[in-house]
Design a protein around this motif. Sequence first.
Motif, PDB file in Angstrom:
ATOM      1  N   ASP A   1      -2.197  27.493  11.979  1.00  0.00           N
ATOM      2  CA  ASP A   1      -3.603  26.678  13.188  1.00  0.00           C
ATOM      3  C   ASP A   1      -5.272  26.861  11.737  1.00  0.00           C
ATOM      4  N   TRP A   2      -5.277  26.695  10.781  1.00  0.00           N
ATOM      5  CA  TRP A   2      -5.934  26.772  10.145  1.00  0.00           C
ATOM      6  C   TRP A   2      -6.385  25.715   9.042  1.00  0.00           C
ATOM      7  N   ARG A   3      -7.233  25.312   9.132  1.00  0.00           N
ATOM      8  CA  ARG A   3      -8.058  24.246   8.100  1.00  0.00           C
ATOM      9  C   ARG A   3      -8.614  24.873   7.612  1.00  0.00           C
ATOM     10  N   VAL A   4      -7.661  24.600   5.960  1.00  0.00           N
ATOM     11  CA  VAL A   4      -8.690  24.902   4.702  1.00  0.00           C
ATOM     12  C   VAL A   4      -9.067  24.257   4.036  1.00  0.00           C
ATOM     13  N   ARG A   5     -10.624  23.888   2.983  1.00  0.00           N
ATOM     14  CA  ARG A   5     -11.362  23.353   2.297  1.00  0.00           C
ATOM     15  C   ARG A   5     -11.630  23.573   1.428  1.00  0.00           C
ATOM     16  N   PRO A   6     -11.601  23.671  -0.376  1.00  0.00           N
ATOM     17  CA  PRO A   6     -12.692  23.838  -1.262  1.00  0.00           C
ATOM     18  C   PRO A   6     -14.011  23.026  -1.078  1.00  0.00           C
ATOM     19  N   TRP A   7     -14.813  23.505  -1.842  1.00  0.00           N
ATOM     20  CA  TRP A   7     -15.783  23.072  -2.227  1.00  0.00           C
ATOM     21  C   TRP A   7     -16.152  23.788  -3.394  1.00  0.00           C
ATOM     22  N   LYS A   8     -17.106  22.519  -4.460  1.00  0.00           N
ATOM     23  CA  LYS A   8     -17.306  23.249  -5.715  1.00  0.00           C
ATOM     24  C   LYS A   8     -18.594  24.028  -5.875  1.00  0.00           C
ATOM     25  N   VAL A   9     -18.718  25.091  -6.438  1.00  0.00           N
ATOM     26  CA  VAL A   9     -19.337  25.892  -6.479  1.00  0.00           C
ATOM     27  C   VAL A   9     -20.449  26.406  -7.720  1.00  0.00           C
ATOM     28  N   ASN A  10     -21.738  26.069  -7.263  1.00  0.00           N
ATOM     29  CA  ASN A  10     -22.651  27.094  -9.023  1.00  0.00           C
ATOM     30  C   ASN A  10     -21.624  28.254  -9.454  1.00  0.00           C
ATOM     31  N   HIS A  11     -20.856  28.917 -10.751  1.00  0.00           N
ATOM     32  CA  HIS A  11     -20.672  29.886 -10.958  1.00  0.00           C
ATOM     33  C   HIS A  11     -21.896  30.539 -12.249  1.00  0.00           C
ATOM     34  N   GLY A  12     -22.977  29.353 -11.927  1.00  0.00           N
ATOM     35  CA  GLY A  12     -23.854  29.982 -13.204  1.00  0.00           C
ATOM     36  C   GLY A  12     -23.347  30.327 -15.259  1.00  0.00           C
ATOM     37  N   LYS A  13     -23.795  31.441 -15.568  1.00  0.00           N
ATOM     38  CA  LYS A  13     -22.853  30.948 -17.005  1.00  0.00           C
ATOM     39  C   LYS A  13     -21.532  30.491 -16.946  1.00  0.00           C
ATOM     40  N   ASN A  14     -21.131  31.125 -16.630  1.00  0.00           N
ATOM     41  CA  ASN A  14     -19.605  30.742 -16.603  1.00  0.00           C
ATOM     42  C   ASN A  14     -19.136  28.842 -15.509  1.00  0.00           C
ATOM     43  N   GLY A  15     -19.449  28.473 -15.647  1.00  0.00           N
ATOM     44  CA  GLY A  15     -18.943  27.430 -15.536  1.00  0.00           C
ATOM     45  C   GLY A  15     -19.218  26.761 -13.932  1.00  0.00           C
ATOM     46  N   TYR A  16     -17.712  26.859 -13.168  1.00  0.00           N
ATOM     47  CA  TYR A  16     -17.936  26.389 -11.901  1.00  0.00           C
ATOM     48  C   TYR A  16     -17.129  27.161 -10.742  1.00  0.00           C
ATOM     49  N   SER A  17     -17.088  27.372 -10.057  1.00  0.00           N
ATOM     50  CA  SER A  17     -15.033  27.750  -9.362  1.00  0.00           C
ATOM     51  C   SER A  17     -15.602  26.796  -7.328  1.00  0.00           C
ATOM     52  N   TYR A  18     -14.696  28.068  -7.215  1.00  0.00           N
ATOM     53  CA  TYR A  18     -14.693  27.081  -5.571  1.00  0.00           C
ATOM     54  C   TYR A  18     -15.134  27.838  -4.583  1.00  0.00           C
ATOM     55  N   ALA A  19     -15.138  27.521  -3.567  1.00  0.00           N
ATOM     56  CA  ALA A  19     -14.844  28.387  -2.416  1.00  0.00           C
ATOM     57  C   ALA A  19     -14.033  27.692  -1.418  1.00  0.00           C
ATOM     58  N   TYR A  20     -13.574  29.053  -0.147  1.00  0.00           N
ATOM     59  CA  TYR A  20     -12.730  28.273   0.813  1.00  0.00           C
ATOM     60  C   TYR A  20     -13.202  28.174   1.626  1.00  0.00           C
ATOM     61  N   ARG A  21     -13.549  26.964   2.718  1.00  0.00           N
ATOM     62  CA  ARG A  21     -13.723  27.837   4.169  1.00  0.00           C
ATOM     63  C   ARG A  21     -12.900  27.263   4.868  1.00  0.00           C
ATOM     64  N   PHE A  22     -12.315  27.975   6.180  1.00  0.00           N
ATOM     65  CA  PHE A  22     -11.481  27.883   7.365  1.00  0.00           C
ATOM     66  C   PHE A  22     -11.907  27.760   8.765  1.00  0.00           C
ATOM     67  N   ASP A  23     -11.160  26.798   9.008  1.00  0.00           N
ATOM     68  CA  ASP A  23     -11.424  26.315  10.575  1.00  0.00           C
ATOM     69  C   ASP A  23     -10.371  26.193  11.667  1.00  0.00           C
ATOM     70  N   ASN A  24     -10.386  27.109  12.257  1.00  0.00           N
ATOM     71  CA  ASN A  24      -8.871  27.436  13.513  1.00  0.00           C
ATOM     72  C   ASN A  24      -9.515  25.724  14.168  1.00  0.00           C
ATOM     73  N   THR A  25      -8.532  25.093  13.662  1.00  0.00           N
ATOM     74  CA  THR A  25      -8.535  23.608  15.036  1.00  0.00           C
ATOM     75  C   THR A  25      -8.332  24.364  16.344  1.00  0.00           C
ATOM     76  N   LEU A  26      -7.673  25.323  17.257  1.00  0.00           N
ATOM     77  CA  LEU A  26      -7.319  25.634  18.137  1.00  0.00           C
ATOM     78  C   LEU A  26      -8.877  26.160  19.081  1.00  0.00           C
TER      79      LEU A  26
ATOM     80  N   GLY B   1     -11.791  26.858  17.223  1.00  0.00           N
ATOM     81  CA  GLY B   1     -13.433  26.334  16.103  1.00  0.00           C
ATOM     82  C   GLY B   1     -13.559  27.671  15.798  1.00  0.00           C
ATOM     83  N   LYS B   2     -13.428  28.915  15.957  1.00  0.00           N
ATOM     84  CA  LYS B   2     -13.605  29.860  14.529  1.00  0.00           C
ATOM     85  C   LYS B   2     -13.846  29.641  12.625  1.00  0.00           C
ATOM     86  N   ALA B   3     -14.389  30.119  12.586  1.00  0.00           N
ATOM     87  CA  ALA B   3     -14.377  29.846  10.686  1.00  0.00           C
ATOM     88  C   ALA B   3     -15.090  30.554  10.100  1.00  0.00           C
TER      89      ALA B   3
END
Length: 257
Positions: A136-161, A163-165
Motif C-alpha cells: 500500500d506504499w508508493r515509493v519515490r526516489p529523488w536525487k540528493v547531494n552527496h558532497g565530495k562523493n557526488g550523488y545519492s538517492y533518497a526514498y520517500r514512502f507514502d501510504n496510499t490508504l 496518508g502517512k509518509a
Amino acid sequence: MRIKFLGNGDSMGTPRVYCDCPVCGEARTTGANRRMRSSLLLRTEAARPLLLDCGPDFRAQMEAAGLRHVSHGLLTHAHMDHIGGLTDWADGCRWRKETAEVFAPSEVLTDVRDRFPWIENHLRLLANDDGTQYGDWRVRPWKVNHGKNGYSYAYRFDNTLNGKAWAYCSDSIDLTEHQKAPLSGLALLVLGTSFVREPFPMETRSVYDMEEGLQLAAEVKPHSVIFTHLSHDVDVNSDYGLPPNVTLAATGMEITI
C-alpha cells in the motif's frame, strides 16, 4: 510497514580495522558500538520483504536476521558500502535457481552494471525513476547531494490508504531547497549523520553530522527522526542531549509505521 535496521554504520563500519580509538576499542569488546554498513529490511502486508541497500555485510546481516533469501531490493547509489553485497546476493540466486528484482534510478543501475557486468545473470535490475508500488506504499526516489562523493538517492514512502509518509536519506549533505521538499509531512525521517560534529572543511565532506541533522529536522519537522550511517565518532554510551523524538539507529532495531 515494519522497518528493521540490518546495519547502521558508515562506509568503514565500526570498529575500523586500523583504529584504536575508544569507540572502536569498545566495539571490539562489549560491542555496543559495533556497526555493520547501513541497510534496512522492510515488510508490509501483501508484499514480499524488501531490502534497502545491499552492502558488504549482506551475508552477516542475513544470518543475523535468520534469512536465507530476499527477492526484492532498492538501491540508493552505487558506492561499495551500499552495493558490495550484490555479488553474494546474486550467488545465492544462482544456487537457488531464482532471480531477484533490484530497483534503482537509471543512473544508479548504469553504475552497477559497470562494476558488475555479469550481475544480471541472477539479479534483474529495474529502473524506478518514476516510482514504484510496494504493497500500500508508493515509493519515490529523488536525487540528493552527496558532497565530495557526488550523488545519492533518497526514498520517500507514502501510504496510499492512510496518508502517512516516511523517508530514508542515508547519504546526503547540504541539501538544496528543492531536495528538501520531499522531506515535508513525514511521520519518520531516517537520516545519515556520520559524526557528532564533523571538523573537516565542507568541500571534503559527504554526509550530514548530527548537529546539522538536528537543524534539518527542525526545518522539515518530521514527527520522529532516527540517525543512521554512524561512524566511529559516535559513542552510543554518550548522552548527546538529543530531543525526545530523535534516536540513534541500532542493529536489529525494528519500528512500525
